[in-house]
Design an enzyme around this catalytic site. Structure first.
Site, PDB file in Angstrom:
ATOM      1  N   HIS A 134      38.542 -34.959  74.348  1.00 22.53           N
ATOM      2  CA  HIS A 134      37.193 -35.492  74.579  1.00 22.53           C
ATOM      3  C   HIS A 134      36.242 -34.302  74.517  1.00 22.53           C
ATOM      4  CE1 HIS A 134      34.440 -38.000  77.470  1.00 22.53           C
ATOM      5  NE2 HIS A 134      34.129 -38.189  76.220  1.00 22.53           N
ATOM      6  N   TYR A 150      29.381 -53.646  75.119  1.00 17.86           N
ATOM      7  CA  TYR A 150      29.067 -52.229  75.336  1.00 17.86           C
ATOM      8  C   TYR A 150      29.959 -51.342  74.458  1.00 17.86           C
ATOM      9  CZ  TYR A 150      28.975 -47.593  77.160  1.00 17.86           C
ATOM     10  OH  TYR A 150      28.901 -46.232  77.214  1.00 17.86           O
ATOM     11  N   ASN A 156      22.818 -45.478  81.643  1.00 17.79           N
ATOM     12  CA  ASN A 156      23.778 -45.250  80.557  1.00 17.79           C
ATOM     13  C   ASN A 156      23.250 -45.801  79.224  1.00 17.79           C
ATOM     14  OD1 ASN A 156      26.275 -44.344  79.525  1.00 17.79           O
ATOM     15  ND2 ASN A 156      27.230 -46.351  79.795  1.00 17.79           N
ATOM     16  N   ALA A 157      21.932 -46.040  79.133  1.00 17.73           N
ATOM     17  CA  ALA A 157      21.346 -46.506  77.869  1.00 17.73           C
ATOM     18  C   ALA A 157      21.619 -45.460  76.785  1.00 17.73           C
ATOM     19  CB  ALA A 157      19.855 -46.713  78.034  1.00 17.73           C
ATOM     20  N   ARG A 186      31.699 -48.396  80.433  1.00 19.91           N
ATOM     21  CA  ARG A 186      33.114 -48.627  80.177  1.00 19.91           C
ATOM     22  C   ARG A 186      33.722 -49.371  81.352  1.00 19.91           C
ATOM     23  NH1 ARG A 186      35.309 -43.814  80.298  1.00 19.91           N
ATOM     24  NH2 ARG A 186      33.572 -42.484  79.712  1.00 19.91           N
ATOM     25  N   THR A 238      26.324 -33.842  75.322  1.00 19.57           N
ATOM     26  CA  THR A 238      25.525 -33.986  74.112  1.00 19.57           C
ATOM     27  C   THR A 238      24.430 -32.928  74.050  1.00 19.57           C
ATOM     28  OG1 THR A 238      26.037 -36.318  73.999  1.00 19.57           O
ATOM     29  CG2 THR A 238      24.112 -35.603  72.785  1.00 19.57           C
ATOM     30  N   CYS A 272      27.398 -35.411  81.709  1.00 22.33           N
ATOM     31  CA  CYS A 272      27.439 -34.078  82.320  1.00 22.33           C
ATOM     32  C   CYS A 272      26.949 -33.007  81.356  1.00 22.33           C
ATOM     33  CB  CYS A 272      28.849 -33.753  82.791  1.00 22.33           C
ATOM     34  SG  CYS A 272      29.379 -34.773  84.162  1.00 22.33           S
ATOM     35  N   ASP A 308      31.557 -35.623  70.706  1.00 25.83           N
ATOM     36  CA  ASP A 308      32.377 -36.450  71.599  1.00 25.83           C
ATOM     37  C   ASP A 308      33.891 -36.289  71.467  1.00 25.83           C
ATOM     38  OD1 ASP A 308      32.434 -38.262  73.731  1.00 25.83           O
ATOM     39  OD2 ASP A 308      32.627 -39.987  72.414  1.00 25.83           O
ATOM     40  N   SER A 350      31.463 -37.874  80.972  1.00 28.48           N
ATOM     41  CA  SER A 350      30.228 -38.513  80.509  1.00 28.48           C
ATOM     42  C   SER A 350      29.061 -38.183  81.428  1.00 28.48           C
ATOM     43  CB  SER A 350      30.414 -40.023  80.503  1.00 28.48           C
ATOM     44  OG  SER A 350      31.631 -40.341  79.901  1.00 28.48           O
TER      45      SER A 350
HETATM   46  C1  SPV Z   1      31.510 -41.449  77.165  1.00 27.85           C
HETATM   47  O1  SPV Z   1      31.196 -42.172  78.132  1.00 27.85           O
HETATM   48  O2  SPV Z   1      32.227 -40.455  77.287  1.00 27.85           O
HETATM   49  C2  SPV Z   1      31.004 -41.773  75.844  1.00 27.85           C
HETATM   50  C3  SPV Z   1      30.481 -43.088  75.629  1.00 27.85           C
HETATM   51  O3  SPV Z   1      31.087 -40.986  74.963  1.00 27.85           O
HETATM   52  S1  SPV Z   1      31.716 -44.233  75.611  1.00 27.85           S
HETATM   53  O4  SPV Z   1      31.807 -44.729  74.262  1.00 27.85           O
HETATM   54  O5  SPV Z   1      31.305 -45.278  76.536  1.00 27.85           O
HETATM   55  O6  SPV Z   1      32.957 -43.652  76.030  1.00 27.85           O
HETATM   56 MN    MN Z   2      32.544 -39.453  75.494  1.00 26.72          MN
END
Ligand code: SPV
Ligand code: MN
Length: 627
Positions: free
Chosen positions: A251, A223, A388-389, A88, A278, A275, A292, A273
């Site tokens: 989130h 991305y 971050n793949a 991001r 998932t 941490c 998410d 993210s």
């Molecule tokens: C995150 O980074 O919290 C994600 C992926 O879930 S993104 O779509 O890049 O935000």
């Molecule tokens: Mn996220």
């Protein structure tokens, strides 16, 4: 005006696509599409009406134009983002702020007039020579009080494809809602592509969020976090809308924890993210609903939540057969999966950091042709995949999906909310807040995390990230916290709030817990939600009794949990807690506009408790001293 729009759309799109648009009786939609098709000026426009043939067309186009390539396993494809477009882009992402309005310094903003002019220049003719896709989705379940229709205009078949995996189809929802649809709008262009089919003009990368018109613009990036409009871009619009209507956008993952006697308790969890969010959502023995984003509403005196999505854009780093059974299984099943920025071997298989087995000698990854030991321009070794793949997958591919909960228009009743970050030295592995206000303030609004690869920039720096939502806030921080605090008012059942820490380290810098230990923490929390076990009161909350954990470790993991490990992990680290309060108070005092007095009150009460306990028991307090 409306007639002109229709005339233009008919000419630009052609009969079939136009008929599809006409079925939706919404002049605002037509005028939005006419305006941005005129500006971006694609050669062709495909309007998706959610038939199986439509989705197949999008999949095939992504392959044909090289944004994705087929892998050896049927249904699997690979997509690469530019080497400099792997996360991001916080710097170039901004909320457009009309003159006279203010947001906190931590929220990136841009002057609205200037930015709108700028983005309209960037978008001018940007789709020339390309095909544009117009796709309709529904955020949250369809036919529900939670539903928000959304339209995406993009010239990336990869983005359209990803969204068709991640979101519920929304064409019929638009038709049904007609002129009443209060929909979100997304305009995206990947811009010019290089020979690897990745966005080339990263210097012209823009992600602009316009709350006034519920439009997000995104250009010269691929991305997912910057381009998949319905994900983090829609989140900003939804936070703003919810704040006006009394509901929340968080989130957060949603999962079902299976308690004794088939009891089902739904949990929400907020983690920055990378941490463990998932992997928590996919905890073995439990059931995933989402990983998410959640919308939360108060319905009949309880908190109910839905997963905004139906798929997962998951981080693949570290996924292995031992710790991530369900992900491992899904990723090895034929079916629709888009891998991004992993290594592809010459045979068409994928590899990533932390996967089981040997790292292949060579292949292609986010850096182009790759071989072991390859270095970047600064002499830094390039890992096998980007940290971050990711992979994009429909949740149906997970064996433990709670599909009824996923599609329930009323969502699930929330029993508990969990906050956690990457914290090497302060929080214990699991702790219950005393009550809602204490939890929102000392857990959610005090959340910090050591930075990761999910955003561009330096890794390993401790950053404030309240509710793991700071990157996505579109309203003032104080207003957001206030909305969270108020949310529990008038409820007949208030969800419990917990803090967790999967990343606690010992003096030698070693993690104190195994990844799988979190299975025990969730079972314990589930029991607490129903008051089935006791807890020990500490100055910062309520922690588990050793006997309960020992029993759960045996039951869940078939492991012996030693009293020594328990004591080390659950020792209250007073100096670290005091330092944290100092940091958080300082942030609210210096970085937050009009901080709520209650934040300081609650944090000062906590400081007082810590100091009292410190006097009595010292800096490091063992749980047994508090029983
Ligand atoms: C995150 O980074 O919290 C994600 C992926 O879930 S993104 O779509 O890049 O935000
Ligand atoms: Mn996220």
């Amino acid at each position: 005006m409306a007639d002109n729009d229709l005339k233009y759309l008919e000419e630009k799109i052609g009969k079939e696509g136009f008929e599809r648009l006409k079925r939706i009786n919404n002049p605002a939609l037509h005028s939005f599409l006419a305006k941005y098709l005129k500006l971006c000026n694609p050669d062709r426009v495909f309007v998706c009406a959610d038939t199986p043939e439509d989705f197949e067309y999008i999949r095939q186009t992504a392959l044909k134009n090289g944004e994705e390539r087929r892998l050896a396993t049927p249904g699997h494809t690979i997509h690469f983002d530019n080497y400099g477009d792997q996360g991001r882009d916080k710097k170039n992402t901004g909320i457009l702020l009309p003159k006279g309005k203010k947001l906190d310094e931590a929220i990136e903003t841009k002057d609205r007039d200037t930015a709108l002019q700028d983005i309209h220049e960037v978008l001018k003719d940007i789709m020339k020579g390309k095909e544009a896709f117009v796709c309709f989705f529904c955020l949250g379940p369809t036919n529900s009080i939670f539903s928000i229709p959304a339209v995406q205009l993009t010239d990336s078949s990869y983005v359209a494809h990803s969204e068709s995996i991640l979101y519920r189809p929304g064409y019929e929802e638009f038709v049904k809602q007609g002129p009443n649809a209060r929909f979100f709008k997304f305009v995206h262009s990947q811009g010019e592509l290089d020979e690897r089919k990745t966005s080339k003009n990263l210097d012209k990368r823009r992600i602009y969020i316009d709350l006034e018109e519920d439009i997000v613009y995104s250009a010269n990036t691929q991305y997912g976090g910057n381009t998949i409009g319905l994900k983090k871009l829609a989140m900003r619009l939804a936070i703003n809308r919810g704040s006006k209507e009394g509901w929340l956008t968080e989130h957060m993952l949603i999962m079902r924890i299976n308690g004794p006697n088939n009891r089902k308790t739904y949990f929400l969890g907020a983690f920055p993210s990378l941490c463990g969010k998932t992997s928590t959502a996919l905890l073995e023995g439990e059931n995933i609903v989402g990983d998410d984003i959640a919308y939360l509403r108060k319905i009949d005196g309880v908190v109910r939540a839905v997963n905004v999505e139906k798929g997962m854009f998951g981080i693949i780093q570290g996924v292995n057969s031992k710790d991530d059974k369900y992900q491992w299984e899904a990723l090895h099943t034929p079916g629709e999966i888009i891998f991004s920025n992993v290594l592809v071997t010459p045979e068409g298989y994928v590899h990533w950091i932390g996967k089981d087995g040997e790292i292949p000698e060579r292949g292609e990854n986010h850096s182009g042709e790759w071989y072991k030991g390859k270095k970047d321009a600064n002499g830094k070794e390039i890992p096998v995949s980007h940290p971050n793949a990711r992979f994009t997958i429909d949740l149906r591919m997970f064996r433990n999906l709670d599909i009824e909960a996923l599609h329930d228009p009323n969502g699930v009743e929330v029993g508990a909310i969990v906050y956690g970050g990457r914290d090497s030295d302060t929080w214990v592995p699991v702790e219950e807040a005393f009550d809602w206000v204490h939890g929102i303030i000392t857990k959610g609004a005090s959340l910090e995390s050591e930075t990761t690869a999910a955003t561009l920039g330096k890794e390993g720096v401790r950053e404030f990230n309240l509710m793991s939502n700071l990157d996505f806030l579109s309203i003032p921080i104080s207003k957001y916290i206030e909305a969270n605090l108020k949310f529990a008012e008038g409820l007949k059942r208030v969800p419990k709030i917990f803090g967790v820490n999967y990343f606690l380290k010992d003096k030698n810098g070693q993690f104190m817990n195994e990844k799988t230990d979190k299975r025990v923490w969730y079972k314990w929390m589930e029991l607490r939600v129903h008051n089935d076990v006791g807890a020990i009161k500490t100055p910062t909350g309520l922690i588990p009794e050793y006997e309960d954990l020992k029993r759960l470790f045996r039951q869940v993991l078939e492991k012996d949990y030693s009293f020594e490990d328990y004591t080390k992990q659950f020792t209250i680290r007073v100096p670290e807690h005091l330092a944290k309060i100092d940091r958080i108070v300082n942030i609210y005092k210096t970085k937050v506009i009009d901080p709520l007095p209650i934040i300081f009150e609650v944090l000062e009460e906590q400081r007082k408790r810590l100091l009292e306990y410190q006097k009595k028991y010292g800096d490091y307090i063992k749980p047994e001293q508090l029983r």
